[in-house]
Write a protein that holds these residues in place. Structure first.
Motif, PDB file in Angstrom:
ATOM      1  N   ASN A  90      45.765 -13.402  63.579  1.00 36.72           N
ATOM      2  CA  ASN A  90      47.019 -13.864  64.187  1.00 36.72           C
ATOM      3  C   ASN A  90      48.291 -13.819  63.231  1.00 36.72           C
ATOM      4  O   ASN A  90      48.021 -13.960  62.077  1.00 36.72           O
ATOM      5  N   ASP A 144      42.238 -17.041  63.078  1.00 38.81           N
ATOM      6  CA  ASP A 144      41.489 -15.649  63.761  1.00 38.81           C
ATOM      7  C   ASP A 144      41.822 -15.741  65.563  1.00 38.81           C
ATOM      8  O   ASP A 144      42.195 -16.684  65.979  1.00 38.81           O
ATOM      9  N   SER A 145      41.474 -14.677  66.000  1.00 38.75           N
ATOM     10  CA  SER A 145      41.583 -14.597  67.469  1.00 38.75           C
ATOM     11  C   SER A 145      40.422 -14.074  67.968  1.00 38.75           C
ATOM     12  O   SER A 145      39.565 -13.718  67.045  1.00 38.75           O
ATOM     13  N   THR A 165      39.767 -10.785  66.208  1.00 35.80           N
ATOM     14  CA  THR A 165      39.519 -10.798  64.769  1.00 35.80           C
ATOM     15  C   THR A 165      37.769 -11.313  64.816  1.00 35.80           C
ATOM     16  O   THR A 165      37.177 -10.727  63.816  1.00 35.80           O
TER      17      THR A 165
END
Length: 154
Positions: free
Chosen positions: A78, A83-84, A87
């Motif tokens: 992001n 993290d997303s 990710t």
């Protein structure tokens, strides 16, 4: 071994060698290669994704035919560096790639696709041409950033 540190990755490749950059999407994997001296990354090809087993086999063939010594995977963080879900999917993909028995560097790719798209727009590339090359060019952008950083530790 999977690492996000260029120091650790450099230590895993003490004699250099060709690297492959991967821009892993949900439908395609863009590939780029660099020379053994880590000078320049070159866009190479795009693999259409199917099942992981087929993706792995396609990458195994690339590794063998191009004498690849390590992989650099783009990590879509992001904008704030967190993290997303995407990710996390890339981290899982990297864990599965450990079967190739190569060092893997996860490289921040937040701006890769945008930078490549901007370059293609500046070159007046058609929408069709952009779609055809953006993944492998993003892979080259990712790989070039990594080898520039790695060369600083040589």
């Amino acid at each position: 071994m999977i690492t996000g540190s260029t120091f650790e990755y450099r230590d895993l490749l003490p004699e250099g060698g060709r690297l492959a950059g991967l821009d892993v999407g949900t439908r395609t994997i863009g590939l780029a290669y660099c020379d053994a001296g880590w000078t320049i990354a070159t866009p190479a090809e795009t693999i259409r994704r199917t099942k992981f087993g087929a993706d792995l086999e396609a990458l195994r063939k690339v590794v063998a035919s191009q004498s690849i010594r390590g992989l650099v995977l783009g990590l879509p963080l992001n904008m704030d560096g967190t993290d997303s879900p995407r990710t996390q999917a890339i981290r899982a993909f990297a864990r599965n790639l450990k079967r190739l028995d190569l060092p893997i560097l996860l490289w921040d790719e937040r701006w890769s696709t945008a930078a490549v798209t901007r370059t293609l727009l500046d070159a007046d590339a058609s929408r069709a041409r952009r779609a055809e090359v953006v993944d492998k060019m993003a892979a080259a952008y990712i790989l070039q950033g990594a080898i520039d950083a790695l060369a600083g530790f040589a």
